[in-house]
Design an enzyme around this catalytic site. Sequence first.
Site, short mmCIF file in Angstrom:
data_model
loop_
_atom_site.label_atom_id
_atom_site.label_comp_id
_atom_site.label_asym_id
_atom_site.label_seq_id
_atom_site.Cartn_x
_atom_site.Cartn_y
_atom_site.Cartn_z
N CYS A 53 -4.07 -1.01 -2.22
CA CYS A 53 -4.43 0.58 -2.31
C CYS A 53 -5.20 0.77 -3.41
CB CYS A 53 -3.01 1.05 -2.48
SG CYS A 53 -2.93 2.88 -3.27
N HIS A 95 -7.98 3.39 4.31
CA HIS A 95 -8.47 3.73 5.25
C HIS A 95 -9.73 3.86 5.79
CE1 HIS A 95 -4.27 5.35 4.71
NE2 HIS A 95 -4.24 5.83 6.12
N GLU A 97 -5.36 8.54 10.45
CA GLU A 97 -3.73 8.43 10.90
C GLU A 97 -3.87 9.26 12.34
OE1 GLU A 97 -0.84 8.59 7.93
OE2 GLU A 97 -1.91 7.35 6.68
N CYS A 149 -11.21 3.66 -0.06
CA CYS A 149 -9.90 3.83 0.33
C CYS A 149 -9.48 2.97 1.32
CB CYS A 149 -9.65 5.15 0.75
SG CYS A 149 -7.99 5.67 1.32
N ASP A 162 0.80 -1.01 0.07
CA ASP A 162 0.12 0.12 -0.12
C ASP A 162 0.90 1.24 -0.05
OD1 ASP A 162 -2.30 1.54 0.32
OD2 ASP A 162 -1.96 1.99 2.44
N SER A 163 0.19 2.38 -0.18
CA SER A 163 0.93 3.63 -0.30
C SER A 163 1.50 4.02 1.16
CB SER A 163 0.16 4.74 -0.77
OG SER A 163 -1.11 4.79 -0.07
#
Length: 278
Positions: free
Chosen positions: A80, A193, A159, A191, A17-18
């Site tokens: 991702c 997240h 985050e 996404c 993932d990024s």
Amino acid sequence: MESTNQLQKDAPIGVFDSGVGGLTVFREIMQQIPNEKMIYFGDTARVPYGSKSKETITRFSRQIVRFLRTHHVKTIVVACNTASAYALEALQAEFDIPIIGVVEPGAKVAAGTTKNGNIGVIATEGTIGSRIYNTYINRLNPDATIYGKACPLFVPLVEEGWLNDSVTHEVASRYLAQLTDKDIDTLILGCTHYPLLRSTIQKVVGGRVTLVNPAYETAVTLQHLLSDMDLLNPKAPSPGEQQYQFFVSDKAERFLEFANSIIEHGIPTAQTIQIEEY
């Protein structure tokens, strides 16, 4: 180039993932296929991918796949959405190893779930701009109407750990108002997240909107793929054998802090590598 018939059942699965968001996919794979070894790479030096060009994301993704191949992985999950949208086809064409992304599994479920044909997609600017979810959904459900909304503030909120904060609820309300006005009955968390904001998002859109988590659907798809190829690991790793390994391109301590908040049994270490060398 390693061919698929040389792959070993006990070889690890590569996941990348990024940054840290792909850990939601990693966690689902851990739960769905508990015998498997896995290697995770988070490109924390070059995050975010969502605002970068297709060419840049494809170059980054090639480097990561080359790195994962040095660990003799038997398959790779592009965990991702932006990299799945922009780089997956190129990776599948260039590397002789099964590589799957997170977009198609989620799109498939959404296309089959919607009752009124109005599907919302929330994701990064890159994923929304690619219209990749539109393409996959309309192949399966030509009558569906897809409404995309980029939600760039969701990633930093996750985050920061503000999963159920009033600020996050306010931001979600502003973003999602444009979709609820369209009478959507299905919403893709596009996404990696975003599943961590599931409860907040569900409160905002209401109980009649079904949320689709591509992380879960990708783990199910991976299990079927490995089963079809006779590559499922038949037994759990032996005691003392390292089942999971984690690598990043920068900020290992920050990565571990976040990872240990969402991976049930915790992550002891993450190794920093120079990904540009691959």
